[in-house]
Design a protein around this motif. Structure first.
Motif, short mmCIF file in Angstrom:
data_model
loop_
_atom_site.label_atom_id
_atom_site.label_comp_id
_atom_site.label_asym_id
_atom_site.label_seq_id
_atom_site.Cartn_x
_atom_site.Cartn_y
_atom_site.Cartn_z
N SER A 126 0.83 -1.21 0.00
CA SER A 126 0.00 0.00 0.00
C SER A 126 0.86 1.26 0.00
O SER A 126 0.61 2.21 -0.75
N PHE A 127 1.89 1.28 0.86
CA PHE A 127 2.81 2.42 0.89
C PHE A 127 3.46 2.64 -0.48
O PHE A 127 3.58 3.76 -0.97
N ILE A 128 3.92 1.54 -1.08
CA ILE A 128 4.64 1.64 -2.35
C ILE A 128 3.74 2.21 -3.44
O ILE A 128 4.16 3.08 -4.22
N ARG A 129 2.52 1.74 -3.51
CA ARG A 129 1.61 2.22 -4.56
C ARG A 129 1.32 3.71 -4.42
O ARG A 129 1.02 4.38 -5.41
N ASP A 130 1.41 4.24 -3.20
CA ASP A 130 1.15 5.66 -2.98
C ASP A 130 2.40 6.52 -3.11
O ASP A 130 2.34 7.73 -2.94
N ALA A 131 3.54 5.89 -3.39
CA ALA A 131 4.81 6.62 -3.44
C ALA A 131 4.80 7.68 -4.54
O ALA A 131 4.36 7.44 -5.65
N LEU A 199 11.31 -1.22 4.49
CA LEU A 199 10.76 -0.41 3.40
C LEU A 199 10.64 1.03 3.88
O LEU A 199 10.13 1.29 4.97
N LEU A 200 11.13 1.97 3.07
CA LEU A 200 11.00 3.40 3.36
C LEU A 200 10.35 4.06 2.15
O LEU A 200 10.78 3.84 1.02
N VAL A 201 9.33 4.87 2.38
CA VAL A 201 8.61 5.51 1.29
C VAL A 201 8.40 6.99 1.61
O VAL A 201 7.84 7.33 2.66
N ASP A 202 8.88 7.84 0.70
CA ASP A 202 8.62 9.28 0.75
C ASP A 202 8.91 9.92 2.11
O ASP A 202 8.16 10.78 2.59
N ARG A 203 9.98 9.44 2.77
CA ARG A 203 10.49 10.05 3.99
C ARG A 203 9.51 9.99 5.17
O ARG A 203 9.74 10.64 6.19
N GLY A 205 6.83 6.91 5.52
CA GLY A 205 6.33 5.56 5.79
C GLY A 205 7.45 4.54 5.90
O GLY A 205 8.36 4.51 5.07
N THR A 206 7.38 3.70 6.93
CA THR A 206 8.37 2.64 7.15
C THR A 206 7.66 1.34 7.51
O THR A 206 6.72 1.35 8.30
N CYS A 207 8.14 0.24 6.93
CA CYS A 207 7.73 -1.10 7.34
C CYS A 207 8.99 -1.88 7.69
O CYS A 207 9.96 -1.86 6.92
N PHE A 208 8.97 -2.57 8.84
CA PHE A 208 10.16 -3.30 9.29
C PHE A 208 9.74 -4.63 9.87
O PHE A 208 8.73 -4.72 10.58
N LEU A 227 11.17 9.24 12.70
CA LEU A 227 11.51 7.83 12.88
C LEU A 227 11.97 7.21 11.56
O LEU A 227 12.90 6.40 11.53
N THR A 228 11.33 7.58 10.47
CA THR A 228 11.72 7.06 9.17
C THR A 228 13.15 7.49 8.81
O THR A 228 13.90 6.75 8.17
N TYR A 229 13.54 8.68 9.26
CA TYR A 229 14.91 9.15 8.99
C TYR A 229 15.94 8.25 9.68
O TYR A 229 17.02 7.98 9.13
N VAL A 230 15.62 7.74 10.87
CA VAL A 230 16.52 6.81 11.56
C VAL A 230 16.68 5.53 10.73
O VAL A 230 17.80 5.03 10.53
N PHE A 231 15.57 4.98 10.25
CA PHE A 231 15.63 3.79 9.40
C PHE A 231 16.38 4.07 8.10
O PHE A 231 17.04 3.18 7.55
N HIS A 232 16.28 5.30 7.60
CA HIS A 232 16.98 5.67 6.37
C HIS A 232 18.49 5.51 6.53
O HIS A 232 19.17 4.98 5.64
N TRP A 233 19.02 5.93 7.67
CA TRP A 233 20.46 5.81 7.88
C TRP A 233 20.88 4.35 8.02
O TRP A 233 21.94 3.94 7.56
N TYR A 234 20.03 3.55 8.65
CA TYR A 234 20.31 2.12 8.72
C TYR A 234 20.34 1.51 7.32
O TYR A 234 21.23 0.72 6.98
N PHE A 235 19.39 1.90 6.49
CA PHE A 235 19.35 1.40 5.12
C PHE A 235 20.61 1.82 4.37
O PHE A 235 21.24 0.99 3.70
#
Length: 358
Positions: A126-131, A199-203, A205-208, A227-235
């Protein structure tokens, strides 16, 4: 259906145990006095009159006087209509329960914990389709296949799609086919270690979810910028930067499109330091007002830690702090930052290098 099953069904439809027993017996007898009915079923004689009155009020039977109180079953059409209405309502409720179970509503929550990976995967699709701007995905090849239709949709909507595929250490990267990625992703890399699903979408949405061999199985669904920014650095550091590229679209000539300003600066730094004129267009928003911004011009200054000592492409460690550039346009000069920009005038969501003139 035998008599016992019919009584159970009548109770499920809202009749009491005695009501179901009396109605079931009356259907077999056709017509009976109250005392005859009590003798033929398990309803106590002291209760039979109350039970008959209740069944008559519900439209299941009718009573009449003939020396004593008698009862007979009504035309079952009314009862059948009630049953069918209940069946329709239950079927509708079942569909609604399934929809709510498969698509948990997380939009109102900053963070949700779920138990099933299927829920994570469904929310990811769902997140991806809305990206609209960028998708970053770490997944197994099997998970990638399940999400491929959603990824293709995001790609066709002009989102930048980055995929890190993780496999067992002995997997052969040559097994990946270009056809697996064309028209679906912008760039794909291969990681040879077990890795969580990310999964990170548009800064936002995150799924982990932990990798399949983890002792703890759960999923985290995030709808939050910070919170998504934290996952971004991990990615970036663990799932992307050091792993081999197995697919990348485009060529060595502009335009180059970036959703990450750090990736942009790493790409253009050698040419910029050599004195080339770097032309760019920026899409983003004003950090003071939040208004949408579109700018075009020349990059005249790069700023990041250790910029003065850089020789060639800067290391990722040099880009962990503030990273920005100055864009000179016909209307003036603007400082442009990336994700989380605070000090700059513009936060860029997309930077396109339109030309590099040596």
């Amino acid at each position: 259906m035998n008599s016992t099953e019919l009584r159970d069904a009548l109770e499920d439809a809202g009749l009491s145990q005695y009501q179901a027993e009396a109605y079931n017996t009356l259907l077999q007898l056709g017509t009976a006095s109250a005392t005859e009915l009590a003798d033929a079923c398990a309803v106590p004689t002291a209760r039979i009159y109350d039970v008959l009155r209740d069944l008559e009020a519900k439209g299941y039977i009718e009573t009449y006087e003939q020396d004593s109180l008698h009862a007979r079953a009504c035309d079952p059409e009314t009862v059948l209509d009630d049953f069918r209405d209940r069946a329709t309502m239950l079927e509708t409720a079942a569909d609604e329960i399934e929809d709510r179970w498969e698509e948990p509503e997380v939009d109102r929550h900053m963070l949700s914990i779920v138990k099933r990976f299927d829920t994570v995967l469904q929310r990811a699709a769902s997140f991806i389709r809305d990206a609209e701007n960028e998708v970053q995905l770490s997944a197994t090849p099997e998970q990638y296949e399940k999400l491929r239709p959603a990824l293709r949709e995001a790609y066709e909507n002009d989102a930048i799609v980055k995929v890190s595929l993780h496999t067992d250490p002995d997997a052969d990267p040559s097994a990946f086919d270009v056809a697996d990625f064309e028209g679906v992703v912008t760039e794909a890399r291969h990681r040879t270690l077990p890795t969580p699903f990310v999964l990170l979408v548009d800064r936002t949405g995150t799924c982990f979810a932990p990798h399949a061999n983890s002792l703890n199985q759960y999923g985290v669904l995030v709808n939050d910028y910070t919170l998504t920014y934290v996952f971004h650095w991990y990615f970036q550091t663990c799932l992307w930067e050091v792993w081999d590229v197995v697919y990348a679209e485009g060529d060595d000539d502009p335009p180059f499109v970036f959703a990450d300003i750090r990736r942009c600066v790493r790409t253009i730094e050698p040419s910029f330091s050599a004195g080339a004129t770097v032309r760019a267009s920026v899409t983003g928003f004003d950090t003071a007002t939040g208004a949408a911004v579109e700018l075009s011009g020349d990059i005249v200054e790069l700023h990041y830690s250790g910029a003065a000592e850089t020789d060639g492409t800067p290391a990722l460690s040099q880009l962990a702090g503030q990273v920005c550039f100055t864009l000179r346009t016909d209307e003036g000069s603007y400082s442009v930052g990336g994700w989380g920009a605070v000090l700059e005038e513009v936060e860029a969501t997309r930077v396109t290098i339109t030309g590099v003139v040596e």
